[in-house]
Design an enzyme around this catalytic site. Structure first.
Site, PDB file in Angstrom:
ATOM      1  N   ARG A  35       0.779  -1.132   0.189  1.00  0.00           N
ATOM      2  CA  ARG A  35      -0.106  -0.120   0.171  1.00  0.00           C
ATOM      3  C   ARG A  35       0.788   1.230   0.061  1.00  0.00           C
ATOM      4  NH1 ARG A  35      -5.533  -0.136   1.962  1.00  0.00           N
ATOM      5  NH2 ARG A  35      -6.459  -2.100   0.915  1.00  0.00           N
ATOM      6  N   ARG A  39      -3.823   6.737   0.637  1.00  0.00           N
ATOM      7  CA  ARG A  39      -4.344   7.840   1.248  1.00  0.00           C
ATOM      8  C   ARG A  39      -3.630   8.951   2.224  1.00  0.00           C
ATOM      9  NH1 ARG A  39      -9.739   4.831   2.994  1.00  0.00           N
ATOM     10  NH2 ARG A  39      -8.189   3.311   3.170  1.00  0.00           N
ATOM     11  N   ARG A  48      -7.031  11.026  -6.542  1.00  0.00           N
ATOM     12  CA  ARG A  48      -8.240  10.086  -6.083  1.00  0.00           C
ATOM     13  C   ARG A  48      -9.581  11.028  -6.254  1.00  0.00           C
ATOM     14  NH1 ARG A  48     -12.331   8.162  -4.737  1.00  0.00           N
ATOM     15  NH2 ARG A  48     -12.665   6.458  -3.062  1.00  0.00           N
ATOM     16  N   ASP A  85      -6.929  -2.982  -7.409  1.00  0.00           N
ATOM     17  CA  ASP A  85      -7.153  -3.717  -6.111  1.00  0.00           C
ATOM     18  C   ASP A  85      -7.378  -5.458  -6.570  1.00  0.00           C
ATOM     19  OD1 ASP A  85      -8.133  -2.669  -3.363  1.00  0.00           O
ATOM     20  OD2 ASP A  85      -9.530  -4.446  -3.999  1.00  0.00           O
ATOM     21  N   TYR A 161     -14.608 -12.102   0.169  1.00  0.00           N
ATOM     22  CA  TYR A 161     -15.647 -10.859  -0.139  1.00  0.00           C
ATOM     23  C   TYR A 161     -16.688 -11.230  -1.126  1.00  0.00           C
ATOM     24  CZ  TYR A 161     -11.658  -8.213   2.039  1.00  0.00           C
ATOM     25  OH  TYR A 161     -10.765  -7.574   2.753  1.00  0.00           O
TER      26      TYR A 161
HETATM   27  O1  CP3 Z   1      -0.220  -1.718  -2.405  1.00  0.00           O
HETATM   28  C1  CP3 Z   1      -0.435  -0.781  -3.133  1.00  0.00           C
HETATM   29  O2  CP3 Z   1      -0.028   0.445  -3.202  1.00  0.00           O
HETATM   30  C2  CP3 Z   1      -1.193  -1.407  -4.497  1.00  0.00           C
HETATM   31  C3  CP3 Z   1      -2.605  -1.155  -4.573  1.00  0.00           C
HETATM   32  C4  CP3 Z   1      -3.488  -1.909  -3.856  1.00  0.00           C
HETATM   33  C5  CP3 Z   1      -4.699  -1.539  -3.218  1.00  0.00           C
HETATM   34  N1  CP3 Z   1      -5.355  -2.649  -2.542  1.00  0.00           N
HETATM   35  C6  CP3 Z   1      -5.011  -0.158  -3.062  1.00  0.00           C
HETATM   36  C7  CP3 Z   1      -6.159   0.288  -2.406  1.00  0.00           C
HETATM   37  C8  CP3 Z   1      -3.389  -3.420  -3.528  1.00  0.00           C
HETATM   38  C9  CP3 Z   1      -2.102  -4.272  -3.709  1.00  0.00           C
HETATM   39  C10 CP3 Z   1      -4.588  -3.743  -2.731  1.00  0.00           C
HETATM   40  C11 CP3 Z   1      -4.815  -5.159  -2.164  1.00  0.00           C
HETATM   41  C12 CP3 Z   1      -5.979  -5.296  -1.298  1.00  0.00           C
HETATM   42  N2  CP3 Z   1      -7.267  -4.811  -1.363  1.00  0.00           N
HETATM   43  C13 CP3 Z   1      -6.120  -6.248  -0.522  1.00  0.00           C
HETATM   44  C14 CP3 Z   1      -5.105  -7.228   0.112  1.00  0.00           C
HETATM   45  C15 CP3 Z   1      -3.905  -6.709   0.767  1.00  0.00           C
HETATM   46  C16 CP3 Z   1      -4.432  -6.240   2.335  1.00  0.00           C
HETATM   47  O3  CP3 Z   1      -4.543  -5.247   2.631  1.00  0.00           O
HETATM   48  O4  CP3 Z   1      -4.826  -7.360   3.125  1.00  0.00           O
HETATM   49  C17 CP3 Z   1      -7.299  -6.262   0.004  1.00  0.00           C
HETATM   50  C18 CP3 Z   1      -7.984  -7.305   1.085  1.00  0.00           C
HETATM   51  C19 CP3 Z   1      -7.999  -5.516  -0.617  1.00  0.00           C
HETATM   52  C20 CP3 Z   1      -9.561  -5.119  -0.457  1.00  0.00           C
HETATM   53  C21 CP3 Z   1      -9.689  -3.685  -0.192  1.00  0.00           C
HETATM   54  N3  CP3 Z   1      -9.548  -2.607  -0.844  1.00  0.00           N
HETATM   55  C22 CP3 Z   1     -10.300  -3.121   1.010  1.00  0.00           C
HETATM   56  C23 CP3 Z   1     -10.698  -4.017   2.280  1.00  0.00           C
HETATM   57  C24 CP3 Z   1     -10.485  -1.629   0.795  1.00  0.00           C
HETATM   58  C25 CP3 Z   1     -10.897  -0.780   2.164  1.00  0.00           C
HETATM   59  C26 CP3 Z   1     -10.167  -0.760   3.189  1.00  0.00           C
HETATM   60  C27 CP3 Z   1      -9.571   0.686   3.004  1.00  0.00           C
HETATM   61  O5  CP3 Z   1      -8.327   0.967   3.196  1.00  0.00           O
HETATM   62  O6  CP3 Z   1     -10.366   1.680   2.510  1.00  0.00           O
HETATM   63  C28 CP3 Z   1      -9.854  -1.329  -0.361  1.00  0.00           C
HETATM   64  C29 CP3 Z   1      -9.608  -0.142  -0.886  1.00  0.00           C
HETATM   65  C30 CP3 Z   1      -8.254   0.364  -1.311  1.00  0.00           C
HETATM   66  N4  CP3 Z   1      -7.500  -0.411  -2.269  1.00  0.00           N
HETATM   67  C31 CP3 Z   1      -7.868   1.499  -1.117  1.00  0.00           C
HETATM   68  C32 CP3 Z   1      -6.497   1.566  -1.740  1.00  0.00           C
HETATM   69  C33 CP3 Z   1      -5.327   2.546  -1.994  1.00  0.00           C
HETATM   70  C34 CP3 Z   1      -8.253   2.830  -0.432  1.00  0.00           C
HETATM   71  C35 CP3 Z   1      -9.448   3.244  -1.133  1.00  0.00           C
HETATM   72  C36 CP3 Z   1      -9.451   4.958  -1.638  1.00  0.00           C
HETATM   73  O7  CP3 Z   1      -8.547   5.263  -1.884  1.00  0.00           O
HETATM   74  O8  CP3 Z   1     -10.617   5.500  -1.163  1.00  0.00           O
END
Ligand code: CP3
Length: 356
Positions: A35, A39, A48, A85, A161
């Site tokens: 990540r 944000r 975003r 994602d 999910y």
């Molecule tokens: O790592 C990186 O920089 C690359 C991008 C990336 C994202 N999600 C961006 C993201 C990667 C590799 C993921 C993987 C991901 N997504 C996982 C596996 C890793 C982990 O964290 O366990 C999972 C379970 C998800 C599912 C997911 N996506 C959730 C549960 C959420 C909401 C939680 C949150 O932080 O808001 C997301 C959203 C998400 N994915 C965001 C980002 C930057 C935030 C959303 C936003 O910017 O509005």
């Protein structure tokens, strides 16, 4: 005069991130952070906001490439991870996926054969190709020394999910369905194996140097179910990827797997294992380090705290793991509260290792 592009100055094998997969223990080790785009960076929040929805950002190659590059410009990580994602896969397969501000992902849950029948890999290819276009742009736009990581969610984690319709702390909906109707659950997993291979294959052909498979909820299963729903599907993905791309390293991230991580590595054939925050350092040292490439596992909350406490733990990780092939990372993703200057301090501190 010979014209050289960035890629030929730094052939893939010269990227530090790639050298650990040839057995090199580097001082300092290569570093990237899960990540690393997100944000906690003001420049991410700006893009975003322009994108509107989160999925719009994932499917806009120019914007997705831009936010992937932001942390590389700031910190010069050894690897960039494609901005996308894990839930792009169910979305592309035809499930309704949306991200609700402040709450996280919401999906129309798959609970029966009719729900599964609505999904198809054929539908998914246009969206998968959009993501591959982001990869292609990144391969052009990244500095030559920076490796590019493609990724997908592991079938088990993505299924939690898809079946639950949202995140949960115990993954009860998916675990319940796997017991109640293992045949249906297996069909869902088969579809996710095929979709993951197709999706990762497109990323590889577009220029990804290596791949990571995120199994964030691997730790919620008892050991027999772990074998069936974590190890077996991952092994199938790895085998099919290796058949097509024998030189493309694959990192597995079986979060929460604890002592099962060693079997996971052996049985899936991954080239490296991402260790989560709770994986004991002594277990990593004794059962994984030197046997596979180790990645991890600084607590993301210690990065929020920063300071001496963080530097001391970094020193302990490096002293314990960096004599063998090792990639520095967190034990899970950066959280939004993280001060960007703590990330700069982390990178500076890791990079001072072995250069004293
Ligand atoms: O790592 C990186 O920089 C690359 C991008 C990336 C994202 N999600 C961006 C993201 C990667 C590799 C993921 C993987 C991901 N997504 C996982 C596996 C890793 C982990 O964290 O366990 C999972 C379970 C998800 C599912 C997911 N996506 C959730 C549960 C959420 C909401 C939680 C949150 O932080 O808001 C997301 C959203 C998400 N994915 C965001 C980002 C930057 C935030 C959303 C936003 O910017 O509005």
């Amino acid at each position: 005069m010979r014209t050289v592009d960035k890629g030929s100055i730094h052939p893939r094998s010269q990227r530090r991130m790639m050298q650990v997969f040839d057995g090199a223990a580097l001082g300092p080790p290569p570093i990237w952070l899960m990540r690393q785009a997100g944000r906690y960076l003001p420049e991410y929040r700006e893009v975003r906001a322009k994108a509107g929805s989160f999925l719009n950002l994932c499917y806009n190659p120019a914007m997705a490439a831009e936010v992937t590059l932001q942390p590389i410009r700031r910190y010069g990580f050894d690897a960039a991870i494609l901005f996308s994602d894990i839930l792009v896969v169910p979305d592309a397969l035809g499930q309704n996926v949306r991200f609700v501000e402040g709450e996280g992902p919401r999906l129309d849950p798959i609970r029966d054969a009719a729900g599964l029948a609505n999904l198809s890999l054929r539908k998914a290819t246009t969206k998968f190709d959009t993501v591959a276009e982001t990869v292609q742009r990144l391969r052009q736009g990244l500095p030559g020394e920076t490796a590019l990581i493609g990724f997908c969610g592991a079938p088990w984690t993505v299924a939690t999910y898809m079946v639950g319709g949202q995140g949960s702390s115990d993954q009860a909906a998916a675990r319940g369905l796997a017991y109640r109707d293992p045949t249906l659950f297996q069909s869902l997993m088969d579809l996710l194996v095929d979709a993951s291979v197709d999706y990762l294959g497109r990323q590889a052909r577009a220029g990804a140097d290596l791949l990571q498979i995120f199994d964030s909820w691997a730790g919620s299963l008892p050991d027999d179910e772990f074998e069936t729903w974590v190890v077996a599907p991952t092994r199938r993905i790895v085998a099919q990827m290796k058949a097509q791309f024998p030189d493309l390293p694959i990192i597995g991230f079986p979060r929460g797997s604890g002592p099962l991580a060693f079997n996971y590595v052996q049985e899936t054939g991954v080239d490296a294992v991402g260790c989560d925050t709770a994986m004991p350092l002594e277990l990593i040292r004794s059962s994984l380090s030197g046997k596979t490439v180790v990645q991890g596992n600084l607590d993301p909350l210690l990065l929020v705290a920063g300071g001496d406490r963080m530097r001391r733990r970094i020193d302990t990780l490096l002293a314990t793991l960096a004599a063998n092939p090792y990639i520095f990372n967190l034990g899970h993703g950066i959280v939004p509260e993280t001060p960007p200057e703590h990330v700069a301090e982390l990178v500076r501190h890791v990079r001072s290792y072995g250069r004293a």
